[in-house]
Design a protein around this motif. Structure first.
Motif, mmCIF file in Angstrom:
data_model
loop_
_atom_site.group_PDB
_atom_site.id
_atom_site.type_symbol
_atom_site.label_atom_id
_atom_site.label_comp_id
_atom_site.label_asym_id
_atom_site.label_seq_id
_atom_site.Cartn_x
_atom_site.Cartn_y
_atom_site.Cartn_z
ATOM 1 N N SER A 138 0.467 -0.799 -0.200
ATOM 2 C CA SER A 138 0.068 -0.010 0.562
ATOM 3 C C SER A 138 1.254 1.211 -0.090
ATOM 4 N N ARG A 139 2.586 1.253 0.272
ATOM 5 C CA ARG A 139 2.866 2.127 0.373
ATOM 6 C C ARG A 139 3.372 2.784 -1.015
ATOM 7 N N PHE A 140 3.707 1.494 -2.217
ATOM 8 C CA PHE A 140 3.956 2.079 -3.624
ATOM 9 C C PHE A 140 2.756 2.657 -3.788
ATOM 10 N N THR A 141 1.687 2.276 -3.609
ATOM 11 C CA THR A 141 -0.080 2.593 -4.114
ATOM 12 C C THR A 141 -0.243 4.198 -3.599
ATOM 13 N N GLY A 142 -0.296 4.031 -2.458
ATOM 14 C CA GLY A 142 -0.767 5.073 -1.403
ATOM 15 C C GLY A 142 0.582 6.664 -1.943
ATOM 16 N N ALA A 143 1.180 6.068 -2.860
ATOM 17 C CA ALA A 143 3.037 7.011 -2.807
ATOM 18 C C ALA A 143 2.732 7.396 -4.390
ATOM 19 N N TYR A 144 1.721 6.747 -5.098
ATOM 20 C CA TYR A 144 1.525 7.354 -7.358
ATOM 21 C C TYR A 144 0.327 7.738 -7.128
ATOM 22 N N GLN A 145 -0.969 7.320 -6.001
ATOM 23 C CA GLN A 145 -1.868 7.343 -6.500
ATOM 24 C C GLN A 145 -2.972 7.579 -4.931
ATOM 25 N N PRO A 146 -2.812 8.543 -4.078
ATOM 26 C CA PRO A 146 -2.611 8.550 -3.426
ATOM 27 C C PRO A 146 -4.317 8.836 -3.438
ATOM 28 N N PHE A 147 -5.232 9.626 -4.312
ATOM 29 C CA PHE A 147 -6.421 9.720 -3.825
ATOM 30 C C PHE A 147 -7.520 8.703 -4.775
ATOM 31 N N GLU A 148 -6.426 7.732 -5.078
ATOM 32 C CA GLU A 148 -7.818 6.435 -5.520
ATOM 33 C C GLU A 148 -8.625 5.400 -4.154
ATOM 34 N N ASP A 149 -7.824 5.926 -2.813
ATOM 35 C CA ASP A 149 -7.895 5.188 -1.703
ATOM 36 C C ASP A 149 -7.903 6.363 -0.465
ATOM 37 N N PRO A 150 -8.293 7.629 -0.237
ATOM 38 C CA PRO A 150 -7.755 8.525 0.685
ATOM 39 C C PRO A 150 -8.040 8.528 2.085
ATOM 40 N N GLU A 151 -8.269 7.274 1.950
ATOM 41 C CA GLU A 151 -8.612 7.365 3.468
ATOM 42 C C GLU A 151 -7.711 6.286 3.863
ATOM 43 N N ASP A 152 -7.112 4.968 3.006
ATOM 44 C CA ASP A 152 -6.301 4.197 3.775
ATOM 45 C C ASP A 152 -4.734 4.673 3.184
ATOM 46 N N SER A 153 -4.549 3.512 1.942
ATOM 47 C CA SER A 153 -3.391 3.806 1.567
ATOM 48 C C SER A 153 -3.243 5.247 1.576
ATOM 49 N N GLY A 154 -4.022 6.105 0.774
ATOM 50 C CA GLY A 154 -2.949 7.650 0.335
ATOM 51 C C GLY A 154 -3.547 8.696 1.505
ATOM 52 N N TYR A 155 -3.839 8.065 2.412
ATOM 53 C CA TYR A 155 -4.348 9.262 3.581
ATOM 54 C C TYR A 155 -3.227 9.680 4.154
ATOM 55 N N GLN A 156 -2.189 9.254 4.143
ATOM 56 C CA GLN A 156 -0.738 9.729 4.416
ATOM 57 C C GLN A 156 -0.252 10.765 4.162
ATOM 58 N N LEU A 157 0.305 10.160 2.745
ATOM 59 C CA LEU A 157 0.694 11.248 1.585
ATOM 60 C C LEU A 157 -0.535 12.145 1.493
ATOM 61 N N ILE A 158 -1.436 12.210 1.673
ATOM 62 C CA ILE A 158 -2.761 13.492 1.290
ATOM 63 C C ILE A 158 -2.845 14.565 2.546
ATOM 64 N N GLN A 159 -2.382 13.797 3.178
ATOM 65 C CA GLN A 159 -2.159 14.785 5.325
ATOM 66 C C GLN A 159 -1.028 15.406 4.818
ATOM 67 N N SER A 160 0.300 15.478 4.134
ATOM 68 C CA SER A 160 1.166 15.789 4.095
ATOM 69 C C SER A 160 0.837 16.710 3.581
ATOM 70 N N TYR A 161 0.239 16.309 1.800
ATOM 71 C CA TYR A 161 0.393 17.550 1.147
ATOM 72 C C TYR A 161 -0.905 18.844 1.278
ATOM 73 N N ILE A 162 -1.344 18.347 2.736
ATOM 74 C CA ILE A 162 -2.356 19.317 2.993
ATOM 75 C C ILE A 162 -0.996 20.870 4.051
ATOM 76 N N ALA A 163 -0.557 20.163 5.056
ATOM 77 C CA ALA A 163 0.553 20.339 5.621
ATOM 78 C C ALA A 163 1.107 21.168 4.832
ATOM 79 N N ILE A 164 2.328 20.674 3.461
ATOM 80 C CA ILE A 164 2.668 21.703 2.545
ATOM 81 C C ILE A 164 2.317 22.655 2.334
ATOM 82 N N GLY A 165 0.988 23.046 2.094
ATOM 83 C CA GLY A 165 0.015 23.908 1.403
ATOM 84 C C GLY A 165 -0.719 24.829 1.745
ATOM 85 N N THR A 166 -0.661 24.554 2.951
ATOM 86 C CA THR A 166 -1.499 24.919 3.545
ATOM 87 C C THR A 166 -0.076 26.342 4.679
#
Length: 398
Positions: free
Chosen positions: A212-240
């Motif tokens: 899930s770390r690989f799928t979460g890294a390159y397709q985080p928004f396909e599974d935003p509640e699980d494999s992509g969750y951590q990276l999406i939160q990182s994006y939010i922090a960086i963007g904020t």
């Protein structure tokens, strides 16, 4: 005393100390809520632990600054033995944290031996390939034998499993070996074989959680509640964070949204709270360390010192690239800390000790340059006379 002071490379000494102090401040900011609500500890507990490790690291840093780096070349057998025993001890007595059996508890302290292997292997490879310079072009005689030790160390680390650290060590080893002067086709062959083995082992050991770390890294928004969750939160922090950030201690993502905020994802917290200015502060200081280390390697006339400086610079640079790649989605999340800044005692101590070695190499380079620059024509003439007199005495005695 003035001459000794001039040999210190203050441009190399200051950035790691600034980053280490900055790291404690950011660890406190990133972990204070988690420490209280999740662990039931004081808000400053993780920052205090990191501060204790910093004191140990500073002792190691000062020791390495003054201890002649050339002595390590004579201790390679003991260093290799120590690395092997430490990794075997992990296998026998290790503690599993975050799906990886990589730590050993020594009383109140938790030590990660794989971090020690990084600097130990750099010293070993620098020493062994220095000895083989006369026949470095011979693949089977010069290049291949030291790889047996390297492969054994990598196998023990992968077995933990800690593929991220193994990949860093493999990259460092390739950098040192290439810099030793081997032929490019030999290096290409080694990289191809190494990557093939790492990928093959990785596929055999992969679990759903690791995949899930690989799928979460390159397709985080396909599974935003699980494999992509951590990276999406990182994006939010960086963007904020924007240019100047929301203010230190005022970040939101660390409040249960972004896990591992004090370690692997501390740069996301820096970005949110201090913005682009905080990010540039970290990147500039890391760049100074790496570039200064490579400059020292170029100036050092001792082959062992030059390879040692290249290896240490590569270790810091590669680790920083992998960490920053993970929080930005360019690389899979592998649990690699940001040098000097992330929470992690063993990593901090090893990094400070390594930069201390780098400073010691710089001191030798600066001392030699200082003596050359301070030599007057009268001194040169005197040296010629002394040499001439010694020759006459030797000749007459025969």
């Amino acid at each position: 005393m003035k001459r000794k002071t001039k040999t210190f490379d203050f441009l190399l000494m200051l950035p790691p100390l600034l980053l280490s102090g900055f790291g404690i401040v950011m660890i406190y900011s990133a972990s204070m809520v988690t420490s209280v609500l999740v662990k039931g500890e004081p808000a400053y507990s993780m920052a205090l632990k990191q501060g204790m490790w910093l004191v140990i690291g500073l002792v190691g840093f000062l020791f390495a600054c003054f201890f002649n780096y050339k002595v390590y070349q004579k201790l390679t057998k003991w260093i290799v033995l120590g690395m092997l025993l430490a990794l075997v001890a992990v296998e026998l007595f290790g503690v599993t944290i975050n799906y990886s059996k990589s730590w050993i508890h020594l009383g109140p302290l938790s030590v990660q031996p794989s971090e020690l292997v990084k600097i130990g292997l750099i010293i070993y490879l620098a020493a062994i390939y220095t000895k083989k310079q006369a026949y470095i072009g011979d693949f089977f005689k010069a290049v291949l034998p030291p790889l047996a030790i390297t492969s054994l160390l990598l196998a023990l680390i992968i077995k933990q499993p800690d593929v991220g650290t193994a990949a860093i060590i493999f990259s460092i080893a390739c950098t040192v070996i290439f810099s030793s002067g081997i032929k490019f086709r030999h290096l290409s062959l080694l990289i191809f074989i190494g990557i093939t083995i790492l990928v093959a082992i990785g596929f055999q050991m992969v679990t759903d959680e690791k995949a899930s770390r690989f799928t979460g890294a390159y397709q985080p928004f396909e599974d935003p509640e699980d494999s992509g969750y951590q990276l999406i939160q990182s994006y939010i922090a960086i963007g904020t964070g924007g240019i100047s950030g929301v203010g230190i201690g005022q970040g939101i993502q660390k409040l249960g949204y972004l896990t591992q905020a004090e370690s692997d994802f501390i740069m996301a917290v820096v970005s949110e709270e201090l913005g682009l200015f905080g990010v540039l502060f970290v990147l500039v200081n890391l760049s100074i360390i790496v570039l200064r280390g490579l400059f020292i390697a170029k100036k050092c006339e001792n082959a062992f010192g030059s390879l040692l400086a290249i290896g240490i610079s590569a270790m810091i640079g590669i680790q920083a690239i992998i960490n920053l790649g993970a929080i930005s989605g360019l690389l899979p999340i592998t649990g690699v800390p940001l040098p000097f800044v992330s929470y992690g005692g063993t990593s901090l101590v090893v990094l400070l000790f390594s930069v201390g070695i780098l400073n010691n190499i710089a001191r030798h380079v600066n001392y030699q340059r200082f003596n050359e620059n301070s030599t007057t024509p009268e001194d040169l003439e005197l040296n010629k006379q002394v040499s001439s007199n010694r020759f006459r005495q030797t000749y007459s005695s025969r």
